[in-house]
Every structure is written in C-alpha cells, then in structure tokens.
Design a protein around this motif. Structure first.
Motif, short mmCIF file in Angstrom:
data_model
loop_
_atom_site.label_atom_id
_atom_site.label_comp_id
_atom_site.label_asym_id
_atom_site.label_seq_id
_atom_site.Cartn_x
_atom_site.Cartn_y
_atom_site.Cartn_z
N LEU A 30 0.91 -1.14 0.02
CA LEU A 30 0.09 -0.03 -0.12
C LEU A 30 0.81 1.19 0.17
N PHE A 31 2.04 1.04 0.73
CA PHE A 31 2.74 2.44 0.57
C PHE A 31 4.14 2.27 -0.25
N THR A 32 4.23 1.17 -0.93
CA THR A 32 5.18 0.85 -2.06
C THR A 32 6.56 0.81 -1.10
N LEU A 33 6.36 -0.02 -0.23
CA LEU A 33 7.63 -0.40 0.50
C LEU A 33 8.28 -1.34 0.00
N HIS A 34 7.81 -2.06 -1.19
CA HIS A 34 8.39 -3.08 -1.86
C HIS A 34 9.27 -2.60 -3.00
N VAL A 35 9.22 -1.31 -3.41
CA VAL A 35 9.80 -0.88 -4.59
C VAL A 35 10.80 0.14 -4.35
N ALA A 36 11.98 -0.03 -4.97
CA ALA A 36 13.32 0.66 -4.62
C ALA A 36 12.99 1.97 -5.43
N THR A 37 13.36 3.28 -4.71
CA THR A 37 13.30 4.77 -5.40
C THR A 37 14.19 4.91 -6.59
N LYS A 38 13.79 5.34 -7.45
CA LYS A 38 14.63 5.53 -8.86
C LYS A 38 16.00 6.36 -8.38
N GLY A 40 17.72 6.25 -5.68
CA GLY A 40 18.50 4.91 -5.00
C GLY A 40 18.31 5.29 -3.41
N SER A 41 17.62 6.02 -2.90
CA SER A 41 17.60 6.50 -1.47
C SER A 41 16.94 5.55 -0.71
N TYR A 42 16.21 4.80 -1.32
CA TYR A 42 15.54 3.80 -0.56
C TYR A 42 15.80 2.21 -1.35
#
Length: 122
Positions: A30-38, A40-42
C-alpha cells in the motif's frame, strides 16, 4: 449448523496462513515499501521484495514467469475459501446471536465506512 461450523473451521485453517501472508505483504505494498526509489535513496529489504513478488506474481523473483502456476490456483482457491468462510461467518453470526441488530449494524458499518471514505477522499 454443526456442519457449517466444521466447514468454516477447516476452510479457515487451510487458508488462514495464505490470507495472513496476503494481508501482511499487501499492507506494505500500500505504501510501496516493496519498490526501490529511482534515486537510490531507498532499497527494500530482500525479504520484502521477495515476498512482494510472490504476492504479485505467484512465483519467486528470478524464476521464469508462467501464465499458469499451481500457486495461482491455490491463491484462487484461497480467495474462494475466504469468500465462503466469510459468508459462513455472517450466517453463523446471525444464527448464534440473541439479537440480530448488532450484527446488522456491524455489517452496515463495514459497508458504509469504506464507501464513505472513498466518497470523501476521491
């Protein structure tokens, strides 16, 4: 009625682990915690990414995707089982309650709350 309770019990026990898995893995999605940020910060933890892949595609990441996997059929059975056990639970709630009003109010609230939230925050 005893048969309904037994069916509810056994179906619930068979599908409960899968339903808990989907509830937990869906909640972080729901909070896109499964996707890396573009930028690279997460980067999600390995377990989160792995379990999210199973949730979304019904196979392990890195394995060939097939249009039809046995897990997809089990997930479909779990969805049908969830609907069936939920329906049986509602039937039992009405049958075993001394007063149907609280059950009816809770069901109405379970419909009205999400609909209201959707309408308010559209």
């Amino acid at each position: 009625m005893k048969l309904l309770r037994q069916i509810h019990l056994y179906l619930g026990c068979v599908f409960a682990p899968m339903l808990i898995f989907f509830a937990v893995s869906g909640s972080w999605q729901l909070f896109t915690l499964h996707v890396a940020t573009k930028d690279g910060s997460y980067k999600p933890p390995y377990a989160v990414a792995l379990l999210s892949g199973i949730h979304q595609y019904q196979h392990l990441n890195g394995t060939p995707a097939r249009s039809s996997t046995p897990l997809k059929y089990f997930v479909l059975a779990a969805a049908v089982g969830l609907v069936l056990t939920t329906f049986l639970g509602i039937v039992m709630a009405f049958r075993y309650s001394r007063n149907a009003a609280p059950v009816t109010l809770c069901l109405a609230a379970g419909i009205a709350l999400p609909v209201s939230i959707l309408l308010i925050y559209r």
